[in-house]
Design a protein around this motif. Structure first.
Motif, mmCIF file in Angstrom:
data_model
loop_
_atom_site.group_PDB
_atom_site.id
_atom_site.type_symbol
_atom_site.label_atom_id
_atom_site.label_comp_id
_atom_site.label_asym_id
_atom_site.label_seq_id
_atom_site.Cartn_x
_atom_site.Cartn_y
_atom_site.Cartn_z
ATOM 1 N N GLU A 167 51.331 43.120 47.751
ATOM 2 C CA GLU A 167 51.052 42.504 49.048
ATOM 3 C C GLU A 167 52.231 42.683 50.010
ATOM 4 O O GLU A 167 52.031 42.856 51.215
ATOM 5 C CB GLU A 167 50.719 41.027 48.865
ATOM 6 N N LEU A 180 41.196 49.919 44.021
ATOM 7 C CA LEU A 180 40.653 48.568 43.939
ATOM 8 C C LEU A 180 41.388 47.592 44.852
ATOM 9 O O LEU A 180 40.827 46.599 45.294
ATOM 10 C CB LEU A 180 40.712 48.048 42.498
ATOM 11 N N SER A 181 42.648 47.878 45.139
ATOM 12 C CA SER A 181 43.435 46.959 45.965
ATOM 13 C C SER A 181 43.088 47.051 47.447
ATOM 14 O O SER A 181 43.574 46.239 48.251
ATOM 15 C CB SER A 181 44.933 47.226 45.768
ATOM 16 N N TYR A 218 42.746 42.357 41.659
ATOM 17 C CA TYR A 218 41.789 43.286 42.257
ATOM 18 C C TYR A 218 40.655 43.654 41.303
ATOM 19 O O TYR A 218 39.543 43.943 41.747
ATOM 20 C CB TYR A 218 42.531 44.542 42.724
ATOM 21 N N VAL A 223 38.729 42.554 48.870
ATOM 22 C CA VAL A 223 40.004 42.524 49.578
ATOM 23 C C VAL A 223 39.746 42.726 51.068
ATOM 24 O O VAL A 223 39.025 43.646 51.474
ATOM 25 C CB VAL A 223 40.949 43.620 49.044
#
Length: 302
Positions: free
Chosen positions: A225, A243-244, A104, A249
């Protein structure tokens, strides 16, 4: 005894297989086996237990491998000192990052690093934090991106940024329908977390401790995930680093993201190196480039 033979021994310890160790060492299997045997003869001790299907090291073998790693790291630093005379910002940097950060953050910053250091080869290693720190201390890594705090006096810490967490809930979940930023305590008793060994689990558990939230028992994911997919499937809710869930993303249509009330829980990320590193100037300069390349979703640290 020579550096090459110590390298063969360390490769055998890492791969636990003569064929794979030989391939990694760019030599034939008989050569590696012969040199390890010669090393045993010279030292007068058995380093490896033979006769079983698995390569096992003796107790003294384990002790010698630990020392051999340090010797190889020192030899590598001698070569690096000589190389820096000709190209201070060239050579190779082995950079580590943990799995809930690497995919990320790196897409945002790797371009700036390659442009800022065009003669530098950056080799990326993704491992859990404890393994990154072990490799850093052993000399297998030159620097690592890890979460703070870090209190090892042998390591130098360059703080980079603060990243807040958001709450991910299934679409249609009761928390997804509440107005305004949520309190951390509203995360309920179905908070999904990663398995032991992930620093993100420890950070989330600290949030749980402070807010009285309970982890959902009987479930621990092996990756971020997996957590994302389980939330989308309606299994529970989880904390996600900002950030993920930020571009590039791709947004999961089954997940609703909710902001948390200030002060929102967060993690702080730093670039860590050995305090004695001969590449310290280069690595510290890399930290400056990283701070300048951060996306807007995180807050740089001084």
């Amino acid at each position: 005894m020579n550096i090459r033979d110590l390298g063969y021994l360390v490769a055998l310890h890492e791969h636990r297989h003569f064929g794979r160790a030989a391939e990694a060492s760019d030599c034939s299997q008989p050569t590696l086996s012969t040199q390890v045997r010669k090393l045993e003869t010279e030292l007068g001790v058995e380093l490896v237990e033979r006769g079983s299907r698995q390569v096992l090291f003796t107790a003294v073998g384990e002790r010698i491998v630990r020392r051999a790693r340090r010797i190889l790291a020192e030899a590598g630093e001698i070569r690096e000192i000589a190389r820096q005379v000709h190209s201070p910002n060239g050579g190779t940097i082995r950079l580590g990052a943990f799995p809930t950060l690497a995919p990320y953050l790196l897409p945002h910053v790797i371009g700036s690093l390659t442009r800022g250091f065009p003669d530098l080869e950056i080799l990326l290693v993704e491992e859990k934090t404890e393994e990154l720190l072990a490799q850093l201390r052993a000399g297998s890594l030159d620097a690592a991106l890890v979460a703070l705090p870090q209190d090892d006096a042998a390591l130098h810490v360059e703080p980079l940024f603060r990243e807040e967490f958001v709450l991910a809930t299934p679409v249609g979940h009761r928390l997804a329908e509440l107005p305004g930023p949520l309190r951390s305590a509203q995360a309920a008793d179905d908070l999904l977390l990663l398995a032991d060994g992930h620093c993100l689990r420890d950070q989330a558990l600290e949030v749980c401790r402070m807010s009285g939230v309970q982890e959902r028992k009987g479930f621990q994911a092996t990756s971020l995930e997996t957590l994302r997919l389980m939330v989308a499937a309606g299994v529970g809710v989880t904390l996600m680093p900002r950030l993920s869930v930020a571009p590039p993303v791709v947004r999961n249509p089954g997940i609703a993201l909710r902001e948390l009330q200030a002060p929102a829980p967060y993690r702080e990320i730093a670039l860590v190196r050995r305090a004695s590193s001969v590449q310290r100037d280069l690595i510290d300069e890399m930290a400056g480039v990283l701070r300048g390349a951060l996306p807007a979703d995180v807050r740089p640290l001084p």
